[in-house]
Write a protein that holds these residues in place. Structure first.
Motif, PDB file in Angstrom:
ATOM      1  N   TYR A  88       6.983 -10.633   4.409  1.00 56.84           N
ATOM      2  CA  TYR A  88       7.887  -9.657   3.948  1.00 56.84           C
ATOM      3  C   TYR A  88       7.637  -8.237   4.244  1.00 56.84           C
ATOM      4  N   TYR A  89       8.520  -7.207   4.238  1.00 56.64           N
ATOM      5  CA  TYR A  89       8.617  -5.958   3.992  1.00 56.64           C
ATOM      6  C   TYR A  89       8.104  -5.409   3.022  1.00 56.64           C
ATOM      7  N   PHE A  90       7.179  -3.730   2.682  1.00 59.81           N
ATOM      8  CA  PHE A  90       7.008  -3.199   1.649  1.00 59.81           C
ATOM      9  C   PHE A  90       7.139  -1.738   2.285  1.00 59.81           C
ATOM     10  N   GLU A  91       8.567  -1.364   1.387  1.00 62.26           N
ATOM     11  CA  GLU A  91       8.990   0.084   1.579  1.00 62.26           C
ATOM     12  C   GLU A  91       8.807   0.662   0.392  1.00 62.26           C
ATOM     13  N   THR A  92      10.042   1.834   0.696  1.00 62.17           N
ATOM     14  CA  THR A  92       9.689   3.440  -0.112  1.00 62.17           C
ATOM     15  C   THR A  92      11.058   2.913   0.214  1.00 62.17           C
ATOM     16  N   LEU A  93      11.742   3.557  -1.506  1.00 63.49           N
ATOM     17  CA  LEU A  93      13.024   3.753  -2.196  1.00 63.49           C
ATOM     18  C   LEU A  93      12.873   5.243  -1.931  1.00 63.49           C
ATOM     19  N   THR A  94      11.866   5.899  -2.169  1.00 64.93           N
ATOM     20  CA  THR A  94      12.115   7.273  -2.522  1.00 64.93           C
ATOM     21  C   THR A  94      10.382   7.736  -2.325  1.00 64.93           C
ATOM     22  N   HIS A  95      11.075   9.559  -2.158  1.00 63.97           N
ATOM     23  CA  HIS A  95       9.094   9.924  -1.987  1.00 63.97           C
ATOM     24  C   HIS A  95       8.293   9.179  -2.511  1.00 63.97           C
ATOM     25  N   SER A  96       6.534   8.853  -2.339  1.00 61.13           N
ATOM     26  CA  SER A  96       6.254   7.671  -3.617  1.00 61.13           C
ATOM     27  C   SER A  96       4.606   8.399  -2.623  1.00 61.13           C
ATOM     28  N   SER A  97       4.371   8.054  -4.072  1.00 64.67           N
ATOM     29  CA  SER A  97       2.916   8.338  -4.192  1.00 64.67           C
ATOM     30  C   SER A  97       2.557   7.168  -5.090  1.00 64.67           C
ATOM     31  N   PHE A  98       0.686   7.036  -4.316  1.00 67.77           N
ATOM     32  CA  PHE A  98      -0.116   6.081  -4.888  1.00 67.77           C
ATOM     33  C   PHE A  98      -1.308   5.967  -5.064  1.00 67.77           C
ATOM     34  N   LEU A  99      -2.102   5.548  -6.131  1.00 64.50           N
ATOM     35  CA  LEU A  99      -3.151   5.170  -5.716  1.00 64.50           C
ATOM     36  C   LEU A  99      -3.653   4.113  -5.089  1.00 64.50           C
ATOM     37  N   ARG A 100      -4.548   3.877  -3.184  1.00 64.74           N
ATOM     38  CA  ARG A 100      -4.665   2.477  -3.530  1.00 64.74           C
ATOM     39  C   ARG A 100      -5.574   2.059  -2.914  1.00 64.74           C
ATOM     40  N   ALA A 101      -6.266   0.590  -3.331  1.00 68.72           N
ATOM     41  CA  ALA A 101      -7.428   0.217  -2.874  1.00 68.72           C
ATOM     42  C   ALA A 101      -8.172  -0.812  -2.198  1.00 68.72           C
ATOM     43  N   SER A 102      -8.487  -0.944  -1.006  1.00 68.02           N
ATOM     44  CA  SER A 102      -9.367  -1.619  -0.172  1.00 68.02           C
ATOM     45  C   SER A 102      -8.794  -2.690  -0.154  1.00 68.02           C
ATOM     46  N   TYR A 103      -8.433  -3.779   0.557  1.00 68.99           N
ATOM     47  CA  TYR A 103      -9.600  -5.408   0.216  1.00 68.99           C
ATOM     48  C   TYR A 103     -10.697  -5.450   0.382  1.00 68.99           C
ATOM     49  N   THR A 104     -11.140  -4.367   1.461  1.00 68.64           N
ATOM     50  CA  THR A 104     -13.258  -4.588   0.722  1.00 68.64           C
ATOM     51  C   THR A 104     -13.067  -4.460  -0.045  1.00 68.64           C
ATOM     52  N   ASP A 105     -13.026  -2.808  -0.701  1.00 66.63           N
ATOM     53  CA  ASP A 105     -13.629  -3.027  -1.989  1.00 66.63           C
ATOM     54  C   ASP A 105     -12.646  -3.735  -3.300  1.00 66.63           C
ATOM     55  N   ILE A 106     -11.623  -4.041  -3.254  1.00 66.74           N
ATOM     56  CA  ILE A 106     -11.698  -5.478  -4.492  1.00 66.74           C
ATOM     57  C   ILE A 106     -12.169  -6.706  -4.249  1.00 66.74           C
ATOM     58  N   ARG A 107     -12.463  -6.859  -3.052  1.00 61.58           N
ATOM     59  CA  ARG A 107     -13.529  -8.819  -3.417  1.00 61.58           C
ATOM     60  C   ARG A 107     -14.725  -7.598  -3.390  1.00 61.58           C
ATOM     61  N   ARG A 108     -15.645  -6.942  -3.063  1.00 61.43           N
ATOM     62  CA  ARG A 108     -15.976  -6.449  -3.439  1.00 61.43           C
ATOM     63  C   ARG A 108     -16.990  -6.145  -5.071  1.00 61.43           C
ATOM     64  N   LEU A 109     -15.366  -5.721  -5.498  1.00 60.50           N
ATOM     65  CA  LEU A 109     -16.376  -5.485  -7.190  1.00 60.50           C
ATOM     66  C   LEU A 109     -15.592  -7.395  -7.627  1.00 60.50           C
ATOM     67  N   MET A 110     -14.539  -7.567  -7.065  1.00 63.71           N
ATOM     68  CA  MET A 110     -14.413  -9.179  -7.817  1.00 63.71           C
ATOM     69  C   MET A 110     -16.007  -9.416  -7.513  1.00 63.71           C
ATOM     70  N   ASP A 111     -16.826 -10.311  -6.517  1.00 60.96           N
ATOM     71  CA  ASP A 111     -18.122 -11.004  -6.221  1.00 60.96           C
ATOM     72  C   ASP A 111     -19.224 -10.164  -7.221  1.00 60.96           C
ATOM     73  N   ALA A 112     -19.531  -8.901  -7.612  1.00 62.69           N
ATOM     74  CA  ALA A 112     -19.854  -7.728  -8.777  1.00 62.69           C
ATOM     75  C   ALA A 112     -19.915  -8.124  -9.652  1.00 62.69           C
ATOM     76  N   TYR A 113     -18.686  -8.143  -9.979  1.00 64.46           N
ATOM     77  CA  TYR A 113     -17.800  -8.221 -11.378  1.00 64.46           C
ATOM     78  C   TYR A 113     -17.157  -8.863 -12.222  1.00 64.46           C
ATOM     79  N   PRO A 114     -17.907  -9.850 -12.674  1.00 68.91           N
ATOM     80  CA  PRO A 114     -17.283 -11.272 -13.594  1.00 68.91           C
ATOM     81  C   PRO A 114     -15.936 -10.715 -14.348  1.00 68.91           C
ATOM     82  N   LEU A 115     -15.795  -9.605 -14.493  1.00 66.37           N
ATOM     83  CA  LEU A 115     -14.833  -9.235 -15.543  1.00 66.37           C
ATOM     84  C   LEU A 115     -13.103  -7.950 -14.715  1.00 66.37           C
ATOM     85  N   ILE A 116     -13.679  -8.303 -13.744  1.00 67.85           N
ATOM     86  CA  ILE A 116     -13.248  -7.781 -12.721  1.00 67.85           C
ATOM     87  C   ILE A 116     -12.481  -8.444 -12.100  1.00 67.85           C
ATOM     88  N   ALA A 117     -12.691  -9.265 -11.557  1.00 68.82           N
ATOM     89  CA  ALA A 117     -12.712 -10.568 -11.188  1.00 68.82           C
ATOM     90  C   ALA A 117     -11.073 -11.824 -12.455  1.00 68.82           C
TER      91      ALA A 117
END
Length: 190
Positions: free
Chosen positions: A92-121
């Motif tokens: 699939y494609y992911f596109e903005t329809l308007t000017h868009s601002s985000f907070l974003r987190a990388s896969y590496t960081d999310i994976r690390r958090l899931m491994d370190a914190y069961p509550l986050i997983a």
């Protein structure tokens, strides 16, 4: 960050330690209107939380006709979730329809958090299940409801989208012809 914390807490509140670890992984980024953030064939490297703007995920069907799968807007999570968690090329494609601002987190960081914190997983698991339940409900509606019923459900569930999202994309999302969408809209009191 407070908007992100509220969205997380709506699913599963975090103690301060988990929140601080999670918050440290999210970084601001902005894109212009009509920017393809993730293209089919790319592997989604980020999870997004929308702080401003409207986006859509879509696929290209045979004959290059696009079909809108989902919208995201302020206060929601966004991106190509299956590609992100499976680390496989997106269909699939992911596109903005308007000017868009985000907070974003990388896969590496999310994976690390899931491994370190069961509550986050657990939070990620619950959030994914909620998203899947919503997609299943929408799939059932697409298969079983008439164009008018789909249109009325959209108005009941999310009337604000009529002002946020171009009608051609709403018609695509509902799986109805744009002319039918216009006819239904014209016959509806808002």
């Amino acid at each position: 960050m407070q908007m992100l914390r509220s969205a997380i807490n709506a699913v599963l509140p975090f103690p301060e330690e988990e929140w601080e670890a999670m918050a440290a992984c999210w970084h601001p980024v902005s894109y212009k209107r009509k920017t393809v953030i993730t293209a089919a064939g790319d592997t989604e490297r980020y999870a997004y939380f929308v702080t401003e703007g409207v986006q859509r995920a879509f696929c290209l069907a045979e004959g290059e006709k696009d079909a809108t799968l989902v919208f995201s807007y302020t206060g929601s999570f966004a991106g190509i979730i299956d590609s992100f968690f499976l680390q496989q090329p997106s269909r699939y494609y992911f596109e903005t329809l308007t000017h868009s601002s985000f907070l974003r987190a990388s896969y590496t960081d999310i994976r690390r958090l899931m491994d370190a914190y069961p509550l986050i997983a657990r939070w990620i698991h619950l959030s994914t299940m909620h998203a899947m339940a919503g997609m299943m409900e929408r799939h059932i509606e697409a298969l079983t409801l008439s164009a008018e019923q789909k249109f009325r459900r959209l108005l009941t569930r999310s009337p604000h989208v009529l002002q946020l999202i171009p009608h051609k994309y709403l018609a695509s999302y509902l799986g109805i012809d744009p002319a039918t969408f216009s006819k239904l809209l014209g016959g509806t009191r808002l």
